[in-house]
Write a protein that holds these residues in place. Structure first.
Motif, PDB file in Angstrom:
ATOM      1  N   LEU A  30       0.814  -1.211   0.000  1.00 36.38           N
ATOM      2  CA  LEU A  30       0.000   0.000   0.000  1.00 36.38           C
ATOM      3  C   LEU A  30       0.852   1.267   0.000  1.00 36.38           C
ATOM      4  N   ASP A  31       2.113   1.153   0.354  1.00 38.37           N
ATOM      5  CA  ASP A  31       3.014   2.307   0.300  1.00 38.37           C
ATOM      6  C   ASP A  31       3.484   2.593  -1.120  1.00 38.37           C
ATOM      7  N   TYR A  32       3.169   1.708  -2.061  1.00 38.74           N
ATOM      8  CA  TYR A  32       3.691   1.818  -3.419  1.00 38.74           C
ATOM      9  C   TYR A  32       2.599   1.963  -4.477  1.00 38.74           C
ATOM     10  N   VAL A  33       1.332   2.010  -4.048  1.00 42.59           N
ATOM     11  CA  VAL A  33       0.231   2.120  -5.017  1.00 42.59           C
ATOM     12  C   VAL A  33      -0.713   3.239  -4.597  1.00 42.59           C
ATOM     13  N   ARG A  34      -1.437   3.795  -5.574  1.00 46.63           N
ATOM     14  CA  ARG A  34      -2.414   4.838  -5.303  1.00 46.63           C
ATOM     15  C   ARG A  34      -3.654   4.601  -6.154  1.00 46.63           C
ATOM     16  N   PHE A  35      -4.810   4.617  -5.508  1.00 46.23           N
ATOM     17  CA  PHE A  35      -6.084   4.513  -6.206  1.00 46.23           C
ATOM     18  C   PHE A  35      -7.031   5.551  -5.612  1.00 46.23           C
ATOM     19  N   ASN A 116       7.626  -7.598  -9.895  1.00 41.97           N
ATOM     20  CA  ASN A 116       6.336  -7.537 -10.584  1.00 41.97           C
ATOM     21  C   ASN A 116       5.184  -7.331  -9.606  1.00 41.97           C
ATOM     22  N   GLY A 117       5.501  -7.111  -8.340  1.00 46.13           N
ATOM     23  CA  GLY A 117       4.471  -7.018  -7.312  1.00 46.13           C
ATOM     24  C   GLY A 117       3.490  -5.884  -7.519  1.00 46.13           C
ATOM     25  N   ILE A 118       3.986  -4.689  -7.842  1.00 45.99           N
ATOM     26  CA  ILE A 118       3.100  -3.539  -8.027  1.00 45.99           C
ATOM     27  C   ILE A 118       2.189  -3.759  -9.226  1.00 45.99           C
ATOM     28  N   LYS A 119       2.746  -4.244 -10.324  1.00 45.92           N
ATOM     29  CA  LYS A 119       1.948  -4.516 -11.520  1.00 45.92           C
ATOM     30  C   LYS A 119       0.892  -5.578 -11.233  1.00 45.92           C
ATOM     31  N   ASN A 120       1.269  -6.629 -10.521  1.00 47.59           N
ATOM     32  CA  ASN A 120       0.317  -7.687 -10.196  1.00 47.59           C
ATOM     33  C   ASN A 120      -0.815  -7.155  -9.325  1.00 47.59           C
ATOM     34  N   PHE A 121      -0.471  -6.293  -8.368  1.00 47.93           N
ATOM     35  CA  PHE A 121      -1.490  -5.724  -7.492  1.00 47.93           C
ATOM     36  C   PHE A 121      -2.429  -4.811  -8.274  1.00 47.93           C
TER      37      PHE A 121
END
Length: 264
Positions: A30-35, A116-121
């Motif tokens: 959650l520290d690396y994604v924004r929605f 690939n974690g951010i892309k997968n999320f």
């Protein structure tokens, strides 16, 4: 505002790399994604590296999912390690086939630019926002959760084109199941048959088995120990597989294992 339940169970997606790759916080992603249009509700019933996943933890996960009011959420994301992902996703796909659940894993900790974690999320969130249904895995694409094999040496999950209908069973029975992967000159006498509740024999990629495996299967039948050969193919056409009536077709060994645990 869409609401997604985020369940952290550990795995590389929850790890940090130092002298070793080790668990950090379950929701590090959650520290690396924004929605802007998504609210995440986070819970972690346990956190392990997935090589240490256990049937006890599967039961805990099923117990937790069983009391969720899925109508409150657009969907559920389960963060999981990749090593045993195909096993866990098969269990949950058979237990909750009508719910919107996506497993997400990573090949490297998310602070690694090659992860690939951010892309997968992100793909998992997009998948749920499109109101797709069913249990899936987001890992370099979207895969049906009960039709993927464990990752190969290239960190790739392979999907079957078809699979068995889900069991819709939420009870894991305590069974001692042996999985056998045949190899050249395999000696089945090396296996202890005491206390076995079932055996799964992984067929070679051509849906073949050595003659010794067929003899082993007969021996198990004499002891009333359930035994099944498992193949991803739709048929077994080689002469070495002729006469076998205990083949599970269109199935991964991971899904066969999950199904054996979920059937009384």
């Amino acid at each position: 505002m869409k609401k997604i339940l985020l369940i952290g169970t550990g795995g590389t997606i929850a790890c940090t790399k130092g002298d070793t790759i080790h668990l950090d916080t379950p929701f590090k992603i959650l520290d690396y994604v924004r929605f802007e249009n998504v609210e995440f509700e986070s819970v972690s019933p346990f956190a392990v590296l997935s090589e240490n996943m256990s049937i006890k933890l599967w039961k805990r996960l099923i117990d937790y999912l069983s009391v969720i009011d899925f109508s409150r959420y657009t969907g559920v994301i389960i963060l999981h390690g990749s090593d045993t992902l195909a096993f866990t996703s098969s269990v949950i796909a058979n237990a909750f086939p009508n719910e919107n659940i996506v497993f997400v894993a990573a090949d490297k900790p998310v602070e690694d630019k090659e992860s690939n974690g951010i892309k997968n999320f992100n793909n998992a969130v997009d998948y749920l926002l499109c109101e797709n249904r069913g249990v899936c895995v987001s890992y370099n694409g979207i895969h049906s959760a009960d039709s993927i094999t464990s990752a190969n040496i290239n960190d790739e999950f392979v999907s079957l084109t078809s699979t068995l209908p889900p069991l819709n069973s939420k009870i894991i029975y305590d069974k001692n199941i042996l999985i056998v992967n045949p190899y050249v000159e395999i000696n089945f006498d090396n296996y202890n048959l005491e206390n076995l509740d079932g055996v799964l024999i992984n067929m070679f990629h051509s849906a073949t088995v050595p003659d010794s495996a067929k003899e082993f299967s007969k021996k198990l039948r004499q002891r009333n120990i359930p035994c099944f050969f498992v193949t991803h193919k739709q048929s077994a056409d080689y002469e070495t597989a002729q006469g076998l009536d205990n083949i599970i077709f269109n199935c991964t060994i991971e899904n066969a294992y999950a199904r054996m645990l979920l059937i009384e």
